[in-house]
Design an enzyme around this catalytic site. Structure first.
Site, short mmCIF file in Angstrom:
data_model
loop_
_atom_site.label_atom_id
_atom_site.label_comp_id
_atom_site.label_asym_id
_atom_site.label_seq_id
_atom_site.Cartn_x
_atom_site.Cartn_y
_atom_site.Cartn_z
CE LYS A 1 0.72 2.37 -5.35
NZ LYS A 1 -0.51 1.54 -5.17
C1 LIG Z 1 -1.68 2.09 -4.75
C2 LIG Z 1 -2.88 1.25 -5.05
C3 LIG Z 1 -4.16 1.82 -5.18
C4 LIG Z 1 -4.43 3.30 -4.93
O1 LIG Z 1 -3.90 4.11 -5.91
P1 LIG Z 1 -3.75 5.71 -5.66
O2 LIG Z 1 -3.14 6.23 -6.89
O3 LIG Z 1 -2.91 5.86 -4.44
O4 LIG Z 1 -5.15 6.22 -5.44
C5 LIG Z 1 -5.21 1.00 -5.54
N1 LIG Z 1 -5.04 -0.33 -5.73
C6 LIG Z 1 -3.83 -0.91 -5.59
C7 LIG Z 1 -3.72 -2.37 -5.78
C8 LIG Z 1 -2.71 -0.15 -5.26
O5 LIG Z 1 -1.53 -0.74 -5.12
#
Ligand SMILES: *Cc1c(COP(=O)(O)O)cnc(C)c1O
Length: 435
Positions: free
Chosen positions: A107
């Site tokens: 993210k």
């Molecule tokens: C947020 C997250 C996801 C999921 O991603 P999305 O875009 O919400 O589908 C998967 N793995 C980790 C480690 C995350 O932090």
């Protein structure tokens, strides 16, 4: 580029307005009016481009007139200023490691891109001071805190469930200070999310504070996630068949960005939506009927989402045509037991340490390749295993060493405001700050 609301009852807006407001006034998600197409020239040369050059090429049509090129270049350079290695793990399977950013989860790129866009708009004097309000189960909060730290004109308030995030995650949320405030809520992630939702609907509050969200609903966080797939394809041989790509999915922002890049012409063969027990999308693929679920807790908790907000964007991308969607995407569910078994097996056989989210995607990819033995692919390793030490150490019997990127957190003082699950208390806290 203009963006329209998927609920169809709001005017179209440019990138700046979509990024500042997050959601359309009718409550819909914004969607780009056209899908840019990569030129033939681009398809021949993108493997030789620098990372930043590639990022600017991909993002420019989406940003349009809102940000001039020299600033966009700076924003891109900041957003992707670390490594995205494609690492071979097993026969026909590689890991796209997305955990080398400052908070060790994927993210970071979206949060950094969005924060710098809002910072740019604030510096232009085009916007009032913005308060980013966000609920987190762990990873989003850290990425947003780190991404927005020190960005002028933007205050960040993060709600997290007390005792339900890992130690590294809590440090990332609570020790930065400056324009970042952590509210430690004595409740669950769902409680945090409900409080945030109520705040966005509170007229008394939104008249005084310009509130915006920082989740993948926001186009400035969602769209730059396309860059992972472009950066991965730079590392995938031009002679090889296009890869199968497995994406650990919760709110489906990341996967939807990958599908968007593919629709622009990025040579990806097939996508797999890899889910844990929270599987409304795999159920939809089995039955053809979509039904939201109530989220249940799992060991891959960043994916504990019962009604993924970005799924409507995926349907829009395929004109709500289920048979077309199936040619590009399949979906699979992996249980906690299956996830644990994979972490143990991959550690023993390949000496590669998966985190629970990456392990879900690895498992789904393995199953798919067993059915399609001529193909090869990669999965997205979305978080560093050190963020989920309890699960990983129990399986491998070894402590996960703390990577360099988070050593700076050691010994820092936690600063968090404890708050009950009580909307009046949150409202009071936010109104105090607006004075
Ligand atoms: C947020 C997250 C996801 C999921 O991603 P999305 O875009 O919400 O589908 C998967 N793995 C980790 C480690 C995350 O932090």
């Amino acid at each position: 580029m203009n963006y329209y609301s998927l609920k169809g009852n709001s005017p179209t807006v440019d990138f700046q307005t979509a990024a500042i407001t997050g959601q359309a006034p009718d409550g819909g998600l914004y969607f780009p009016e056209t899908i840019p197409q990569f030129s033939v020239d681009f398809r021949h040369t993108f493997r030789q481009m620098s990372k930043v050059e590639l990022a600017v090429e991909v993002m420019r049509p989406y940003v349009g007139e809102s940000i001039p090129d020299d600033h966009l270049r700076r924003i891109c350079a900041d957003a992707i200023g670390f490594e995205f290695p494609l690492v071979p793990v097993a026969d026909g399977i590689a890991a796209l490691e997305l955990f080398h950013g400052p908070t060790l989860a994927f993210k970071d790129v979206g949060a950094r891109f969005m924060s710098r866009c809002l910072g740019y708009f604030a510096r232009q004097g085009n916007t009032p001071p913005v308060t980013v309000l966000v609920a987190t189960s762990g990873d989003t909060g850290g990425a947003v805190a780190s991404g927005f730290l020190g960005v002028e004109g933007v205050e960040v308030v993060i709600l997290y469930p007390s005792g339900k995030v890992s130690p590294v995650q809590e440090q990332q949320l609570t020790t930065l200070g400056q324009n970042i405030t952590a509210l430690e809520i004595s409740g669950t992630f769902d409680d945090c999310q409900a409080l945030v939702k109520q705040a966005f609907q509170d007229k008394q509050l939104t008249e005084r504070l310009f509130l915006t969200s920082a989740n993948s609903i926001n186009v400035a966080r969602w769209l730059p996630q396309q860059l992972y797939y472009c950066l991965a394809l730079q590392q995938w041989s031009a002679e090889a068949a296009p890869p199968v790509v497995a994406v650990p999915s919760g709110n489906f922002g990341n996967l939807c960005a990958g599908l968007l890049a593919r629709a622009s012409g990025l040579p990806v063969g097939h996508f797999i939506a890899a889910c844990n027990a929270n599987d409304p999308v795999p159920s939809y693929f089995r039955s053809g009927q979509y039904a939201a679920q109530t989220a249940v807790p799992t060991i891959s908790n960043a994916m504990d989402v019962g009604n993924p907000s970005n799924f409507v964007r995926i349907l829009e991308l395929f004109n709500n045509d289920f048979s077309r969607l199936q040619t590009a995407l399949s979906a699979d569910t992996v249980s906690d037991n299956g996830t644990r078994a994979t972490i143990g097996q991959v550690w023993q056989e390949h000496h590669y340490l998966l985190d629970p989210h990456g392990a879900v995607a690895y498992t789904a990819l393995r199953r798919y390749l067993d059915q399609h033995p001529a193909e090869k692919g990669f999965f997205l390793a979305t978080a560093h295993p050190v963020k989920f030490p309890d699960v990983v150490e129990e399986i491998t019997g070894q402590p996960v060493p703390l990577p360099e990127a988070v050593r700076y957190l050691q010994g820092r003082k936690k600063q968090a405001v404890p708050l009950a699950v009580d909307y009046a208390a949150l409202q009071d806290f936010l109104l105090q700050r607006s004075r």
